[in-house]
Scaffold this active site. Structure first.
Site, PDB file in Angstrom:
ATOM      1  N   GLU A  43       0.863  -1.187   0.000  1.00  0.00           N
ATOM      2  CA  GLU A  43       0.000   0.000   0.000  1.00  0.00           C
ATOM      3  C   GLU A  43       0.894   1.229   0.000  1.00  0.00           C
ATOM      4  O   GLU A  43       1.908   1.264   0.680  1.00  0.00           O
ATOM      5  CB  GLU A  43      -0.886   0.003   1.257  1.00  0.00           C
ATOM      6  CG  GLU A  43      -1.827   1.208   1.319  1.00  0.00           C
ATOM      7  CD  GLU A  43      -2.686   1.243   2.592  1.00  0.00           C
ATOM      8  OE1 GLU A  43      -2.246   0.731   3.636  1.00  0.00           O
ATOM      9  OE2 GLU A  43      -3.797   1.808   2.522  1.00  0.00           O
ATOM     10  N   LYS A 113      -9.679   1.645  -2.646  1.00  0.00           N
ATOM     11  CA  LYS A 113      -9.976   1.164  -1.277  1.00  0.00           C
ATOM     12  C   LYS A 113     -11.425   1.514  -0.929  1.00  0.00           C
ATOM     13  O   LYS A 113     -11.811   2.694  -1.001  1.00  0.00           O
ATOM     14  CB  LYS A 113      -9.004   1.843  -0.315  1.00  0.00           C
ATOM     15  CG  LYS A 113      -9.027   1.360   1.111  1.00  0.00           C
ATOM     16  CD  LYS A 113      -7.929   2.109   1.870  1.00  0.00           C
ATOM     17  CE  LYS A 113      -7.569   1.501   3.179  1.00  0.00           C
ATOM     18  NZ  LYS A 113      -6.388   2.159   3.776  1.00  0.00           N
ATOM     19  N   CYS A 154      -5.576  -2.968   2.598  1.00  0.00           N
ATOM     20  CA  CYS A 154      -5.360  -2.787   4.034  1.00  0.00           C
ATOM     21  C   CYS A 154      -6.625  -2.922   4.871  1.00  0.00           C
ATOM     22  O   CYS A 154      -7.068  -4.028   5.142  1.00  0.00           O
ATOM     23  CB  CYS A 154      -4.649  -1.460   4.265  1.00  0.00           C
ATOM     24  SG  CYS A 154      -3.707  -1.482   5.807  1.00  0.00           S
TER      25      CYS A 154
HETATM   26  O1  LIG Z   1      -6.926  -1.865  10.122  1.00  0.00           O
HETATM   27  C1  LIG Z   1      -5.887  -1.462  10.626  1.00  0.00           C
HETATM   28  O2  LIG Z   1      -5.623  -1.639  11.804  1.00  0.00           O
HETATM   29  C2  LIG Z   1      -4.882  -0.725   9.811  1.00  0.00           C
HETATM   30  C3  LIG Z   1      -5.425  -0.290   8.504  1.00  0.00           C
HETATM   31  C4  LIG Z   1      -4.504   0.580   7.743  1.00  0.00           C
HETATM   32  O3  LIG Z   1      -3.416   0.855   8.136  1.00  0.00           O
HETATM   33  C5  LIG Z   1      -4.927   1.085   6.446  1.00  0.00           C
HETATM   34  O4  LIG Z   1      -6.059   0.851   6.034  1.00  0.00           O
HETATM   35  O5  LIG Z   1      -4.112   1.724   5.787  1.00  0.00           O
END
Ligand SMILES: O=C(O)CCC(=O)C(=O)O
Length: 290
Positions: A43, A113, A154
Site C-alpha cells: 500500500e 480502497k 489494508c
Molecule cells: O486496520 C488497521 O488496523 C490498519 C489499517 C490501515 O493501516 C490502512 O487501512 O491503511
C-alpha cells in the site's frame, strides 16, 4: 495451471517518488528472475503513508509516472503486477488505488480502497483517511491463467463479507496490499489474514512497506502468505525483502474436501438475519436468552 509462484514485495518507501518507483521496478525484476508470475507491491508504495502526503503524491490513472513505471515493469518482465496502491486524483477527489497490470503491460483493472481507515484508539493511534480520501464503490476481481484473484487494500481486510464475496465468485487468492501500524499490526495483522483464509478456504497474502522508525506513520511490516488451512506459509520480519510462496490450487481443493464447510452452510438459517427482530414470532429461528 494449478501452481505458480507469488511474490509479495516489502519495500522501503521514502520521500522521493522517483526513488520509490525505481525501487519498485528493481524489486519486480528481482521477483520475476526468481520465477514469480504475480508480484504485489505494498500500500502507498510511491509516497509516505499519511493524510498530509496524499494530495502531493496523487496522480491520475492512467497517465501518471507510477502507472507508467508499473506498466513498463510488467511488460519487460512479462508478469502480473498488482501495484500496491498510490494516491489517485480524479477531478477534485482523491482515492487510495491499486492498479493491476497484465504481462503485456496493460492496465486491466484498478481497486479503489472501499473501506477507509478511520480509527481512534485513545493514546495509541488516531487515523482518519476520510479527511482527505473518498472511498471506492466497487469490489475488484481479475482473472489470470493461474487463478482468479480478489483485491482489497489494508483496512478492507477487516470486512469478512468482502472476502466472502470474492470466494463465492471463484477467487482462490485474495491480495491485500496494506500498511498496518505498531498498535494494530501486532494485535490483528496475522489474525485477520488467517481468519479470511479459514473463513473462505482460500490463499490470502499481504504486502506492507518495510518499517521506517523515522516515518510519521510506522508500518508493522510482516508481509505474509497464508494458505487455505490457515497456515502462514511464508513471511518476513519488518525489514525490506520479498516474500515468496508457491500457490498450489490442489492444496485448496484438498482442504475444501477435508473440511467441506462450503457445502455445509445453513443458508436457511443465515438469510433471515436481515429480518428485524420485532417482526419475528416467539417460535422463530432465534433462540435469544435474556
Ligand atoms: O486496520 C488497521 O488496523 C490498519 C489499517 C490501515 O493501516 C490502512 O487501512 O491503511
Amino acid at each position: 495451471m494449478s501452481k505458480f509462484k507469488l511474490a509479495m514485495v516489502q519495500m522501503a518507501v521514502g520521500l522521493s517518488k522517483p526513488e520509490n518507483l525505481a525501487r519498485a521496478t528493481k524489486f519486480i525484476q528481482e521477483a520475476s528472475s526468481a520465477g514469480a508470475k504475480v508480484i504485489t507491491l505494498p500500500e502507498c508504495f510511491n509516497s509516505p503513508y499519511g493524510t498530509n502526503y496524499f494530495a502531493e503524491y496523487a496522480e491520475s490513472i492512467p497517465g501518471g509516472p507510477s502507472t507508467e513505471a508499473l506498466a513498463k515493469a510488467a511488460k519487460e518482465n512479462s508478469v502480473y503486477v498488482v501495484g500496491g496502491s498510490i494516491p489517485e486524483r480524479q477531478g477534485d477527489k482523491l482515492y487510495n488505488t491499486c492498479t493491476i497490470f497484465n504481462p503485456k503491460g496493460e492496465l486491466i483493472t484498478k481497486h479503489r480502497k472501499v473501506h477507509l481507515f478511520d480509527i481512534d484508539v485513545p493514546g495509541k493511534i488516531r487515523f482518519q483517511e476520510s479527511e482527505v480520501l473518498s472511498p471506492g464503490d466497487h469490489l475488484t476481481i481479475f482473472t489470470t491463467p493461474f487463478c482468479t484473484i480478489g483485491v482489497g487494500i489494508c483496512y478492507d481486510i477487516r470486512f469478512a463479507e468482502m472476502a466472502q464475496i470474492y470466494a463465492n465468485k471463484g477467487c482462490a487468492l485474495l491480495l491485500y496490499p496494506g500498511a498496518f501500524n505498531m498498535t494494530t499490526g501486532p494485535a490483528h495483522w496475522e489474525a485477520l489474514q488467517r481468519a479470511r483464509a479459514l473463513d473462505n478456504q482460500v490463499f490470502v497474502a499481504t504486502a506492507s512497506p518495510a518499517r521506517d522508525t523515522g516515518a510519521g506513520y510506522i508500518a508493522w511490516g510482516h508481509s505474509s502468505v497464508v494458505d487455505p488451512w490457515g497456515d502462514v506459509i511464508s513471511t518476513i520480519d519488518e525489514k525490506e525483502g520479498i516474500v515468496y510462496a508457491d500457490i498450489d490450487l490442489a492444496r485448496m481443493e484438498e482442504v475444501r474436501k477435508n473440511i467441506p464447510i462450503r457445502n455445509q452452510k445453513r443458508l436457511d438459517l443465515y438469510n433471515p438475519v436481515s429480518v428485524p427482530l420485532k417482526s419475528q414470532r416467539k417460535d422463530d429461528l432465534y433462540d435469544i436468552h435474556q
